[in-house]
Design an enzyme around this catalytic site. Structure first.
Site, PDB file in Angstrom:
ATOM      1  N   ASN A 132       1.461 -11.094   8.921  1.00 42.22           N
ATOM      2  CA  ASN A 132       0.870 -10.268   7.869  1.00 42.22           C
ATOM      3  C   ASN A 132       0.271 -11.183   6.799  1.00 42.22           C
ATOM      4  O   ASN A 132       0.993 -11.824   6.038  1.00 42.22           O
ATOM      5  CB  ASN A 132       1.956  -9.367   7.275  1.00 42.22           C
ATOM      6  CG  ASN A 132       1.426  -8.437   6.194  1.00 42.22           C
ATOM      7  OD1 ASN A 132       0.280  -8.568   5.755  1.00 42.22           O
ATOM      8  ND2 ASN A 132       2.260  -7.508   5.756  1.00 42.22           N
ATOM      9  N   HIS A 161      -4.229  -2.544   9.389  1.00 40.25           N
ATOM     10  CA  HIS A 161      -3.498  -3.631   8.724  1.00 40.25           C
ATOM     11  C   HIS A 161      -2.402  -4.114   9.668  1.00 40.25           C
ATOM     12  O   HIS A 161      -1.736  -3.317  10.326  1.00 40.25           O
ATOM     13  CB  HIS A 161      -2.898  -3.075   7.426  1.00 40.25           C
ATOM     14  CG  HIS A 161      -1.999  -4.036   6.715  1.00 40.25           C
ATOM     15  ND1 HIS A 161      -2.365  -5.338   6.445  1.00 40.25           N
ATOM     16  CD2 HIS A 161      -0.739  -3.877   6.217  1.00 40.25           C
ATOM     17  CE1 HIS A 161      -1.377  -5.935   5.812  1.00 40.25           C
ATOM     18  NE2 HIS A 161      -0.374  -5.080   5.673  1.00 40.25           N
ATOM     19  N   CYS A 204      -1.790  -5.177   0.143  1.00 43.39           N
ATOM     20  CA  CYS A 204      -2.234  -5.235   1.556  1.00 43.39           C
ATOM     21  C   CYS A 204      -3.435  -4.326   1.824  1.00 43.39           C
ATOM     22  O   CYS A 204      -4.092  -4.460   2.853  1.00 43.39           O
ATOM     23  CB  CYS A 204      -1.092  -4.880   2.485  1.00 43.39           C
ATOM     24  SG  CYS A 204       0.208  -6.128   2.474  1.00 43.39           S
TER      25      CYS A 204
END
Ligand SMILES: CC(C)(COP(=O)(O)OP(=O)(O)OC[C@H]1O[C@@H](n2cnc3c(N)ncnc32)[C@H](O)[C@@H]1OP(=O)(O)O)[C@@H](O)C(=O)NCCC(=O)NCCS
Length: 333
Positions: A285, A255, A115
């Site tokens: 996500n 994020h 990520c």
């Protein structure tokens, strides 16, 4: 000679058309919209059709980017793709995107920072540009997270979606661009967040498929605690070493893994919530894709000279922050 800065001169993105809502998910597992919204902050996410891969999204984003920046693909000298879910184990998604978009003169490679992948790509591309040898680089960052999501596991399946962003990075002697990137790793995070099967340890077999080992496994609470602390720590460290205070920050781009992590990070940075770019509610996500997608969807708000702090946390653990001075006004047509 003047210092060469690496500048983002254009951004594009792509999300698939198909939408997976919380209501859809509540028909697959024992969950509901109220739980997902209050614990995670996601309402819906986009899903790439089966049979398509990351390169399909990356190709669309890159073609749009070239159109809006009047870039000839043959001028691109490198294509760097940050992803955990390439089309195939090999060859790279970058080589496929280069082929599809006509980047016939580019070196190509994929890189994986989970990520935090976009931050890893920023540090890499910045140093290629600063070397003076490269003048036009395409970075694509994104993931097809739904391809590794277990839709029988209610603790992970509401979290993820598909999407990607693409940026063009070029040199400039103006005091703009990728000013600093701070990256950290703690490999002891492995056991708390990983995909167990399909690598060289647990090779794909009927057994690994039966045991659902080809999906994201995570210890949610452990990951949550580390993400909350370490993303904010990284922002504070990079701001300190660049002599920035909260008042200097125009935008924070975190994020997008959990709305509560985003809010806690903003609070620790003492930044007004209006300065935090958020799209988790409709995107979920998308791993390497979250930050570039968020930048792309808010491109119209960004002004030349704006100070941006980006931050991410992911499997590894890998995490970090980046300090950018945005290089142009508003949305490029
Ligand atoms: C996954 C996450 C949303 C879970 O939220 P949480 O508040 O920590 O929830 P918990 O894991 O403590 O579970 C609380 C309860 O909700 C239940 N629950 C879990 N998922 C659920 C769902 N989708 N619907 C309803 N209930 C659910 C659990 O079973 C548990 O029930 P119990 O108390 O009866 O055992 C959260 O931990 C998180 O976001 N972690 C970080 C994820 C992340 O960032 N991952 C990627 C890194 S880039």
């Amino acid at each position: 000679m003047d210092k060469i800065n690496a500048v983002i001169t254009g951004i594009a993105g792509y999300v698939p058309e198909d939408i997976l809502t919380n209501e859809d998910i509540s028909k697959m597992v024992d969950t509901n919209d109220e739980w997902i919204m209050s614990r995670v902050g996601i309402k819906e996410r986009r899903v790439l059709k089966k049979g398509l891969g990351l390169s399909c999204m990356g190709t669309k984003a890159a073609n749009d980017l070239f159109a809006k920046t009047n870039t000839k693909p043959e001028e691109i000298e490198a294509v760097i793709c940050a992803t955990t879910t390439p089309d195939y184990t090999f060859p790279t998604a970058a080589s496929m995107i280069a082929c599809n978009t006509g980047c016939v003169n580019a070196l190509t490679f994929d890189m994986q920072g989970a990520c935090a992948g976009f931050l890893y790509a920023l540090e890499t591309v910045a140093n290629y540009i600063r070397s003076g040898r490269y003048k036009k680089i395409l970075v694509v960052a994104g993931d097809v997270m739904t391809s590794i999501t277990d839709y029988t596991d209610r603790t992970t399946c509401p979290l993820f979606g598909d999407g990607c962003g693409a940026i063009l990075v070029e040199p400039s002697h103006e005091d703009l661009g990728i000013m600093d990137v701070l990256l950290k790793t703690d490999g002891t995070g492995l056991e708390h967040l990983h995909m167990k099967g399909g690598g060289s340890v647990y090779r794909a077999s009927y057994k690994t498929v039966d045991k659902h080992m080809h999906f994201v496994y995570q210890d949610g609470q452990y990951v949550f605690k580390h993400a909350v602390t370490l993303m904010a720590d990284a922002c504070i460290e990079i701001m300190k070493r660049s002599n920035l205070t909260s008042d200097d920050i125009d935008w924070v781009v975190p994020h997008q893994a959990n709305r509560r992590i985003i809010d806690a990070t903003a609070k620790r940075l003492d930044v007004d919530e209006n300065k935090v770019l958020i799209n988790i509610e409709n995107r979920g996500n998308t791993s390497s894709g979250t930050i570039p997608l968020c930048l792309w969807e808010n491109e119209d708000k960004l002004k030349k000279g704006d100070t941006l702090i980006l931050t991410a946390f992911g499997a590894g653990f890998t995490w970090g922050a980046a300090y950018l001075k945005w290089a142009y006004d508003g949305k490029k047509a």
